[in-house]
Design an enzyme around this catalytic site. Structure first.
Site, PDB file in Angstrom:
ATOM      1  N   GLY A  29    -114.222  92.868  18.280  1.00 11.40           N
ATOM      2  CA  GLY A  29    -114.655  91.741  19.106  1.00 11.40           C
ATOM      3  C   GLY A  29    -116.038  91.888  19.691  1.00 11.40           C
ATOM      4  CB  CYS A 239     -99.918  66.531   3.665  1.00  8.73           C
ATOM      5  SG  CYS A 239    -100.997  66.364   2.236  1.00  8.73           S
ATOM      6  CB  CYS A 242     -98.375  68.554  -0.535  1.00 12.74           C
ATOM      7  SG  CYS A 242     -98.728  69.208   1.107  1.00 12.74           S
ATOM      8  CB  CYS A 264    -103.300  69.794   3.167  1.00 10.14           C
ATOM      9  SG  CYS A 264    -101.520  69.810   3.314  1.00 10.14           S
ATOM     10  CB  CYS A 270    -102.772  70.329  -0.358  1.00 11.34           C
ATOM     11  SG  CYS A 270    -102.152  68.645  -0.367  1.00 11.34           S
TER      12      CYS A 270
END
Lengths: 281, 191, 372
Positions: A29, A239, A242, A264, A270
Site C-alpha cells: 500500500g 445482464c 447473459c 455486463c 459475459c
C-alpha cells in the site's frame, strides 16, 4: 518491431522498475516513487500500467488487457496490440482464466483470480488524499505518520450530508492495517475483490511516477464507519445478454426516448456465460 | 579479466525469469522458487545468488558483499555496480558467510521506507513444509520454511527489525538454484 | 571621444531584412505555400483561428507562414487583422445538436444512440516516429469511407441525462451576451463572458489550469459526457429581412463534461455541466475549456473557491496569450531611465548600510559576530 528491446523498455529501466516493485510488495500500500519514462502512448492512457507490465512479462506469459472490464474497448485493443508488437513470443488472450498477467483500467474481472496471476492496475492518481491535501510533500508526511484523520472527517461529512459514503468509485482502502491506498478508479463494487485476493496486485501511475502493490491474501478494507458500513454500488437488474444478476453492469442507452438496457461490463465473463447457456440449450 | 565467468546466457529473458521468481518469492514469503536460468557465478556464490544479483543490481545500486575478490570482480563486471565498504551504505548486501547485523543495514525512513536495503543471504538449504512459521501479507494462513544455515539469533533479530515496520530490511534467501524471501512485513516464529 | 548611440531606423530595417531571409530559409528548398499549410498543418491552423478569434483558414495559414511557425505570433497577427473588421451583426446561437459529426465519443456510456464515432484521432496511435513520412511523394493510404453513423446528428448525452432529471438545468437567457473585444471585462464577469474568454485563451494555460483541478487544486470529478466534432451551420437574422438565413458552415469541437454535484439546500444531487465550444478540431482546448468552465462555476453552485483555477479574476486576467506575451516580452524594451533610478537607489541603500556598519564597529568592536 525491430530496434526496440523486448517489451519496449531498456533493461536498465526494467531493473529500476523491478526494484521499485519489490519494495512496493514488501511495504503493502505504500507509494514508491519511480523514474517513469515517456512512453509511446500518452499519459492517462495507462503509461504506468504499461511500464509495470513491460517490466514483469516474459515470452512465457499470457497477457490480457481490459478497459472498463472489456477486452474490445479501443484502449484495451491498442495496448494489447502494443505488447504484441514489442514482445515477440508473448501470448495474448481475452480469457481471464488463461491469463498470467492482466492489465486493467477501472475494473477487476468478475471471474475470481487465482494464485500465479498478476493484476496490473492503471492508476491516474495514486494519492488517496489528493482532494483533501493537494501538496504531495504534505501527504507523504501524513502517510509516514499514518495520520488519516482528514479522510475520516471527509467520509463523516459525506454521511452527515448524504446519508452514505460519497465515493462511488476510487473509494479509499486501508491495506494491511497500515497504509491508506487508492484502489484506482474501480467502481466500489470491485473493492471487496481486492481483499485477500490470491493474485498479486500491482499498481502503476506513470504521470505521477508512483508504484504500489498489494500482495496476495492481504487485508484490504474499504474505509467506513461501524454504523455506516461500506456498501458497494451496482445498477439494479440483470445482464440483458447473459442474465447475470451479480456482475457489474454497464448502462447502454438504446434510444433517445429513455430506452435503457444493462449488460455486463466484463465481456469475457459475459461471453463465457452466454456460451454455457447456449451449450445447455 | 581473462577467465571471467559469463553472466546470464540470455540477459533479457534470464533477467526477467529471475525477477519473476524473486517477485513471486517476495509476494508469497516462505514459498520456495527455482531459478533454472541462473548463471554459473564464481565460488562461493550460488547460481541463485548470482541470478538475483544480475537481475536487480546495477550502476544505481551500491553493493556490499563478502564473497571475495573473484566474486566481486564478477559482480562489478556484469552488473556495473559500485562496491561499498560499509554494509550500512549499500542498497544490496550479499552475504555468503555470517551476514552483517540487520540493525546496521539501511532500514529506509518513515517517508521513504522503499530506500531500505535488500539482503541477499546465502544459506545451505531451503525447504517448505516445516521449520519456521511465517505469517503476514502474501500468506493465506501460515507458511512453513526450514532454513538450514540461517545465522545464529536470526529470528530474534528479525522480530526486533519487524517492530520498526514499515522500516526494515527485505531478505532474499538463496540456496543452490532455489530462493525464498522474507519481506520486512513477515513475522517469523521458531518451529 | 564618446558618440551617443543612434541609428535605430537602420537597425530596424536590417533586422527586418534578416528576418525575411530567415523566414525563407535555404532558398534551394521549395517555398511552403499557404495552401500547403492550410491543408497539411490543419491543427496549427485551427489553433490559430481559435485563439485568434477569427474563422478563416486561409488567413490563419498566411499568419503561420509569416510568423515562421510561431503560433502565438500568428495568433497575434490574426487578432490584429480581426480588430480592423467591421462588426455587422450577431449570429443566432449555433445548434450543435444538428451538427454533422465526424467524431463523437462519450466516456460515460459504452454505447448510445448514434454510436461512438472515433473519427480521425491520434488517440490510439502508438507514438513512434513514422520515418515513411520523411520520404516525400507517397500517397496516403485510402481510408475507409467515413461512416457518420446511423444518424448524422445524434442526440446529446446531456439531453439523455436531462430526460431523467439528472442534469442540472442551465439558466436560459435570450439576452445578447457581452463582447469582451469591445467592452473591458468587469468582475464578476458571469458565465457568458467567461466562456468567451476561455474559448480564445492560450491552449497551454487552459491545459495547465484544467490539469491542476484534476490534481486536487480545485476539486472536480469530470466525465466526458460527450465530445463531438463536425460542421455546424451559422445563421443570421437580418433585421431588414426578419427571418433566418444560413451564411455558412463552421468546423467546431464541443465538449460537455459531466460532473457530480452533491446538491445544496435548493438543488437535489445531480450532474452539472462544464462546457467547451471552440473553432476547429482543437479537442484538447475544448476539453480544458469545459473543465475550466465547471471549476469557475463554484460561486453559483455554493462551492468554496480554494485553488487558482476556481478564481475567476485570476484565470480570466491571465488566459490571453497575446496580452501575456506582450507584457512579458516588453521587458526586452529599453528601461534605462527607470533602471538608472534603481541604480541610484541601490547605491544609496548600500552606502547607508555601510555607514551604519562602520558606526557600530567603531563603538562596539567586541560585539562583532563571526559572520558580521
Amino acid at each position: 518491431m525491430s530496434g526496440y528491446n523486448f517489451a519496449y523498455l531498456d533493461e536498465a529501466t526494467k531493473r529500476m522498475i523491478r526494484r521499485a516493485l519489490l519494495k512496493a510488495v514488501a511495504v503493502p500500500g505504500h507509494q514508491v516513487p519511480f523514474g517513469s519514462r515517456e512512453m509511446p502512448l500518452p499519459y492517462g492512457w495507462g503509461t504506468g500500467g504499461i511500464q509495470v507490465t513491460a517490466s514483469v512479462i516474459g515470452a512465457e506469459d499470457t497477457l490480457k488487457v481490459i478497459d472498463q472490464g472489456a477486452d474490445d474497448t479501443t484502449n484495451a485493443v491498442s495496448i494489447r496490440r502494443f505488447f504484441a508488437r514489442v514482445a515477440p513470443g508473448l501470448a495474448t488472450t481475452e480469457r481471464t482464466a488463461e491469463a498470467t498477467v492482466i492489465q486493467t483500467r477501472h475494473r477487476i474481472p468478475e471471474t475470481p483470480l487465482r494464485e500465479g496471476q498478476v493484476l496490473v492496475y492503471q492508476v491516474p492518481q495514486p494519492e488517496p488524499l489528493f482532494r483533501l491535501e493537494p501538496r504531495r510533500s504534505e501527504t507523504r508526511r501524513l502517510h509516514a505518520l499514518a495520520d488519516y484523520g482528514l479522510m475520516q472527517v471527509k467520509l463523516y461529512e459525506d454521511i452527515a450530508r448524504h446519508g452514505r459514503v460519497g465515493s462511488s468509485y476510487d473509494h479509499p482502502v486501508m491495506v494491511n492495517g497500515r497504509y491508506l491506498m487508492s484502489p484506482s478508479p474501480i467502481p466500489s463494487f470491485d473493492n471487496p475483490k481486492m481483499h485477500r485476493s490470491p493474485a498479486l496486485q500491482l499498481f502503476g501511475a506513470g504521470r505521477e511516477r508512483r508504484l504500489y502493490a498489494v500482495p496476495p491474501y492481504t487485508e484490504v478494507r474499504s474505509l467506513d464507519f461501524e454504523d455506516h458500513p461500506f456498501v458497494p454500488l451496482r445498477a439494479r437488474g440483470r445482464c440483458s445478454l447473459c442474465g447475470a444478476g451479480d456482475s457489474y453492469l454497464d448502462e447502454v442507452v438504446t434510444d433517445d426516448r429513455g430506452g435503457r438496457l444493462f449488460v455486463c461490463s466484463d465481456t469475457d465473463f459475459c461471453g463465457e456465460r452466454q456460451a454455457m447457456r447456449e451449450a445447455a440449450e | 579479466m581473462s577467465g571471467l565467468l559469463p553472466g546470464f546466457a540470455d540477459p533479457v529473458a534470464d533477467a526477467q525469469s529471475a525477477f519473476r521468481a524473486v517477485l513471486e518469492a517476495v509476494a508469497r514469503p516462505g514459498r520456495v522458487q527455482r531459478l533454472p536460468r541462473s548463471p554459473a557465478p564464481p565460488a562461493p556464490l550460488s547460481p541463485a545468488a548470482g541470478a538475483v544479483l544480475l537481475a536487480l543490481v546495477d550502476a544505481e545500486t551500491p553493493l556490499w558483499l563478502d564473497a571475495g575478490v573473484t566474486a566481486a570482480e564478477w559482480a562489478v563486471f556484469h552488473a556495473g555496480c559500485p562496491l561499498v565498504a560499509a554494509p550500512g551504505d549499500a542498497a544490496f548486501v550479499l552475504a555468503t558467510g555470517a551476514p552483517p547485523a540487520l540493525a546496521v543495514l539501511d532500514p529506509g525512513t518513515d517517508e521513504e521506507p522503499q530506500r531500505a536495503a535488500t539482503l541477499i543471504l546465502q544459506v545451505a538449504t531451503l525447504e517448505e513444509g516445516h521449520g519456521w512459521h511465517l505469517a503476514g501479507p502474501g500468506i493465506e494462513r501460515e507458511h512453513r520454511l526450514r532454513v538450514a544455515g540461517a545465522p545464529d539469533g536470526f529470528v530474534d533479530a528479525w522480530a526486533a527489525s519487524r517492530a520498526r515496520f514499515p522500516l526494515g530490511v527485505d531478505v532474499v534467501l538463496c540456496a543452490g538454484d532455489r530462493i525464498a524471501a522474507l519481506p520486512r512485513s513477515v513475522t517469523i516464529r521458531e518451529g | 571621444m564618446y558618440v551617443a548611440v543612434k541609428g535605430g531606423e537602420a537597425a530596424i530595417a536590417n533586422a527586418h531584412a534578416w528576418l525575411a531571409e530567415e523566414r525563407r530559409g535555404d532558398a534551394r528548398v521549395p517555398e511552403i505555400g499557404t495552401d500547403a499549410i492550410r491543408e497539411q498543418l490543419t491543427l496549427a491552423v485551427d489553433r490559430v483561428m481559435a485563439e485568434g478569434s477569427l474563422y478563416d483558414p486561409g488567413l490563419a495559414a498566411l499568419a503561420i507562414k509569416q510568423a515562421r511557425g510561431d503560433l502565438i505570433e500568428a495568433i497575434f497577427l490574426l487578432r490584429a487583422y480581426r480588430t480592423t473588421l467591421p462588426r455587422l451583426g450577431a449570429s443566432t446561437p449555433l445548434d450543435t445538436g444538428a451538427m454533422t459529426v465526424r467524431r463523437r465519443v462519450s466516456a460515460a456510456y459504452k454505447d448510445l444512440p448514434g454510436g461512438q464515432v472515433l473519427g480521425p484521432t491520434f488517440d490510439y496511435t502508438h507514438r513512434l516516429l513514422d520515418f515513411a513520412l520523411a520520404a516525400e511523394g507517397l500517397a496516403p493510404p485510402a481510408t475507409a469511407e467515413a461512416d457518420p453513423g446511423e444518424d448524422a446528428a445524434p442526440p446529446r448525452v446531456t439531453g439523455l441525462l436531462a430526460a431523467e432529471g439528472l442534469m442540472a438545468a442551465e439558466d436560459a437567457s435570450d439576452a445578447e451576451p457581452g463582447d469582451l473585444t469591445r467592452t473591458p471585462v468587469a468582475f464578476p464577469a458571469g458565465r457568458a463572458l467567461r466562456l468567451q474568454n476561455l474559448a480564445r485563451g492560450d491552449e497551454g494555460f487552459l491545459l495547465s489550469m484544467a490539469y491542476s483541478t484534476q490534481r486536487g487544486y480545485g476539486n472536480n470529478h469530470p466525465f466526458v459526457g460527450e465530445l463531438r466534432q463536425g460542421e455546424v451551420a451559422v445563421s443570421l437574422t437580418p433585421p431588414e429581412l426578419g427571418f433566418e438565413i444560413e451564411i455558412g458552415d463552421l468546423m467546431v469541437t464541443e465538449c460537455q463534461m459531466v460532473n457530480q454535484f452533491h446538491g445544496s439546500r435548493t438543488e437535489p444531487p445531480q450532474f452539472t455541466r462544464g462546457y467547451g465550444l471552440v473553432f476547429g478540431r482543437t479537442e484538447r482546448r475544448a476539453m480544458a475549456m469545459a473543465l475550466m468552465d465547471r471549476a469557475l462555476r463554484g460561486a453559483e453552485l455554493g462551492e468554496t473557491a480554494e485553488a487558482p483555477a476556481q478564481d475567476e479574476e485570476f484565470v480570466l486576467s491571465h488566459s490571453d496569450n497575446v496580452e501575456a506575451t506582450g507584457f512579458l516580452e516588453h521587458l526586452k524594451l529599453p528601461h534605462y531611465v527607470d533602471f538608472q533610478s534603481e541604480l541610484e537607489a541601490v547605491r544609496a541603500m548600500r552606502a547607508a548600510v555601510e555607514a551604519e556598519r562602520s558606526r557600530r564597529a567603531a563603538t562596539q568592536p567586541e560585539m562583532e559576530g563571526p559572520e558580521g
